[in-house]
Every structure is written in C-alpha cells, then in structure tokens.
Design a protein around this motif. Sequence first.
Motif, mmCIF file in Angstrom:
data_model
loop_
_atom_site.group_PDB
_atom_site.id
_atom_site.type_symbol
_atom_site.label_atom_id
_atom_site.label_comp_id
_atom_site.label_asym_id
_atom_site.label_seq_id
_atom_site.Cartn_x
_atom_site.Cartn_y
_atom_site.Cartn_z
ATOM 1 N N ALA A 1 0.825 -1.332 0.033
ATOM 2 C CA ALA A 1 0.067 0.184 -0.017
ATOM 3 C C ALA A 1 0.883 1.162 -0.186
ATOM 4 O O ALA A 1 0.720 2.258 -0.457
ATOM 5 C CB ALA A 1 -0.802 0.166 1.271
ATOM 6 N N GLU A 2 2.075 1.241 0.893
ATOM 7 C CA GLU A 2 2.867 2.341 0.793
ATOM 8 C C GLU A 2 3.429 2.614 -0.541
ATOM 9 O O GLU A 2 3.617 4.024 -1.232
ATOM 10 C CB GLU A 2 3.901 2.104 1.834
ATOM 11 N N LEU A 3 3.982 1.574 -1.234
ATOM 12 C CA LEU A 3 4.413 1.592 -2.596
ATOM 13 C C LEU A 3 3.495 2.189 -3.517
ATOM 14 O O LEU A 3 3.996 3.036 -4.418
ATOM 15 C CB LEU A 3 5.051 0.212 -3.129
ATOM 16 N N LYS A 4 2.397 1.609 -3.567
ATOM 17 C CA LYS A 4 1.328 2.106 -4.460
ATOM 18 C C LYS A 4 1.156 3.689 -4.153
ATOM 19 O O LYS A 4 0.898 4.359 -5.369
ATOM 20 C CB LYS A 4 -0.010 1.338 -4.496
ATOM 21 N N GLU A 5 0.752 4.057 -2.794
ATOM 22 C CA GLU A 5 0.786 5.472 -2.611
ATOM 23 C C GLU A 5 1.971 6.592 -3.272
ATOM 24 O O GLU A 5 1.514 7.420 -3.902
ATOM 25 C CB GLU A 5 0.640 5.608 -1.096
ATOM 26 N N LYS A 6 3.069 5.996 -2.803
ATOM 27 C CA LYS A 6 4.307 6.766 -3.458
ATOM 28 C C LYS A 6 4.250 6.927 -5.041
ATOM 29 O O LYS A 6 4.372 8.058 -5.819
ATOM 30 C CB LYS A 6 5.608 6.081 -3.099
ATOM 31 N N ARG A 7 3.892 5.835 -5.683
ATOM 32 C CA ARG A 7 3.696 5.830 -7.115
ATOM 33 C C ARG A 7 2.635 6.713 -7.605
ATOM 34 O O ARG A 7 2.648 7.513 -8.523
ATOM 35 C CB ARG A 7 3.421 4.379 -7.788
ATOM 36 N N ARG A 8 1.454 6.723 -6.703
ATOM 37 C CA ARG A 8 0.337 7.626 -7.171
ATOM 38 C C ARG A 8 0.861 8.957 -6.928
ATOM 39 O O ARG A 8 0.556 9.827 -7.910
ATOM 40 C CB ARG A 8 -0.827 7.327 -6.277
ATOM 41 N N LEU A 9 1.436 9.410 -5.889
ATOM 42 C CA LEU A 9 1.740 10.723 -5.760
ATOM 43 C C LEU A 9 2.972 11.002 -6.776
ATOM 44 O O LEU A 9 2.992 12.353 -7.295
ATOM 45 C CB LEU A 9 2.534 10.692 -4.123
ATOM 46 N N ALA A 10 3.954 10.420 -7.116
ATOM 47 C CA ALA A 10 4.707 10.651 -8.146
ATOM 48 C C ALA A 10 4.112 10.817 -9.470
ATOM 49 O O ALA A 10 4.654 11.691 -10.372
ATOM 50 C CB ALA A 10 5.802 9.428 -8.477
ATOM 51 N N ALA A 11 3.094 10.044 -9.706
ATOM 52 C CA ALA A 11 2.356 10.196 -11.259
ATOM 53 C C ALA A 11 1.614 11.937 -11.201
ATOM 54 O O ALA A 11 1.444 12.232 -12.169
ATOM 55 C CB ALA A 11 1.401 9.316 -11.374
ATOM 56 N N ILE A 12 1.327 12.048 -9.874
ATOM 57 C CA ILE A 12 0.571 13.532 -9.782
ATOM 58 C C ILE A 12 1.648 14.502 -9.734
ATOM 59 O O ILE A 12 1.381 15.651 -10.460
ATOM 60 C CB ILE A 12 -0.210 13.569 -8.469
#
Length: 289
Positions: free
Chosen positions: A277-288
């Motif tokens: 979940a932490e990794l997915k959230e980092k990727r989501r924020l990076a995409a934004i």
Amino acid sequence: MKEQIRRTITRLVTENEKNWSQALNAPYFTAPLVGFASADDPVFEHFKEAVGDWHLTPREAFEAVHGQGSWHGGTVVSWVMPWSQELRDSNRHQVERPSRQVTEAYHLSYFTLMKELRAKLLHFLADDGYRGVAPVDGPGFRMVDTPTGKSSTWSERHIGYAARLGSFGLSRGFISSLGSAVYLSSVVIDIALEPDPQELSDPNEGCLFYYNGSCGACVRRCPGQAISKEGQDKTICASYAYGRESIALSATYGLRGPAGCALCQVKVPCESKNPVAELKEKRRLAAIF
C-alpha cells in the motif's frame, strides 16, 4: 454500537495493567484495529475449502454454545493487536529464539489478556441484551492434524482477513495496515451491524514478494528454515516455535508452555505497515507531481 465496541476493545487493551512491561518501560501492545464482517459473508463458507471442512462458520461457532437453531444472523468482530515499537525492537536483533519480552507478550496475549478481553466484551454486550461467543474459547474449538501440519477450527488470521483488516504474507503471517507484528482475536455476536464497506482484498495483497518478487526477508529471518519461496512449512514452524527447546526456554522465564518465535514478524518490510500500500501510494503521488 460499532463505535461502542471499538472503544471498549481499545480500552480493554490500552488500560489493562497487565499490558505493561517493566523491562521495556512500555506497553506490550498499542491501540488495536477493529473490523466488522457480516456473519453471512460467503467468505466464511469459502474457508471450508481454503482452510478445511473443519473450519467453523460463525453460525456453527455460535450454535455450539447457544444451541441448535439459536442463530438468526449477526456480525463477526475481529481485532488486530499491534506490538509496541519497544516490543518489536526487543526481537529485532534476535537470530535464533525470541526475546524474553516477546515470549511474555505471546503468553499474555493468548493465555490471559485476549481471553479476558473476549469475556469482558461479551459481558458488556450481554448487559444490553445481546448474545455472543468467542469461538476459540468455545466447545467447538480444537486443533486438527492435516497432511500439511496443524490447523484449527477457527483461524484468527482468516477471520481478520474476512473482516477486511489485512491479508497474508509469504510466511503466512497476517499483514495489516499496522504491519505483521500483531496478534489477532475475534468474537461472533447476534447483532446485525453494518459490515466494513471495502471489498475483500486479494489474499496476498500486502506482501511485496507476491506483489513484485522484491522481498523474501521473512525467509532469511526464519531460524527454523520453515519459510521458502514456496511458502511456509507449518510442521517445521510448529516444531521449532512450540517444541521441546522452545518449552525449555520458556521455563527459564518462569512461564509454562512454548516460547513461540515470531522472528519473521520483525526486521522485515511489513513489520509495522502494509508495504505494498505504501509503494502504491508513492507511485500515485509521483504520477501526480
């Protein structure tokens, strides 16, 4: 009622005087996560395939105590009891056997605190006219010998999964949003409460090894070599964690029974969080950004 139950469970953990280690100068356990599942959720019938036909449904567990025909629906309440930072730290540098404090916490959780908590929670609900049962304390609970090792008629980890509190790792440990250094417990009550709304997760959703193959820390942490990339060998794990040497170690601490192990629950990425979940959230924020 859900908030009342959450507050009651939290109070029974955090305010219990037994939940304190003089050696750590800290509690063994911090505030729990609490989840609610409909007792009619199809996942409980699925456990008869995934675990074994001996695994009880909520109805079977309830009627084993209150009698045939007594069940008219209700809710399964499950909670995750996280280890404190201090307790996790005490086990972090262990390489063969658990720390004394982890052994104390193991005995406290399974033989004292959890049992008392379940009884007090059911008593609290009974005062309002509701009935319930703690399946692991009921007449239907037993250990079962299977070709792959010991199993039980009520798996707290599977119940936690049904209550949307987490998923399973390579070690077959339970990975919650507060990590895998946890203990779990549950009760079945005859109150039809609104279940927690999220969809049932993939059974291995929180494990980095299953997500992208990038982990395997629990394999390296296991002193009994019970974990491999194929998963956990329950027989080897049980022999190491609960066998004669483990019982002898526990006796040196003035405790009766095994010492446990739990080395695979600390010094791993999932120790105190859901790393996927932490990794997915980092990727989501990076995409934004």
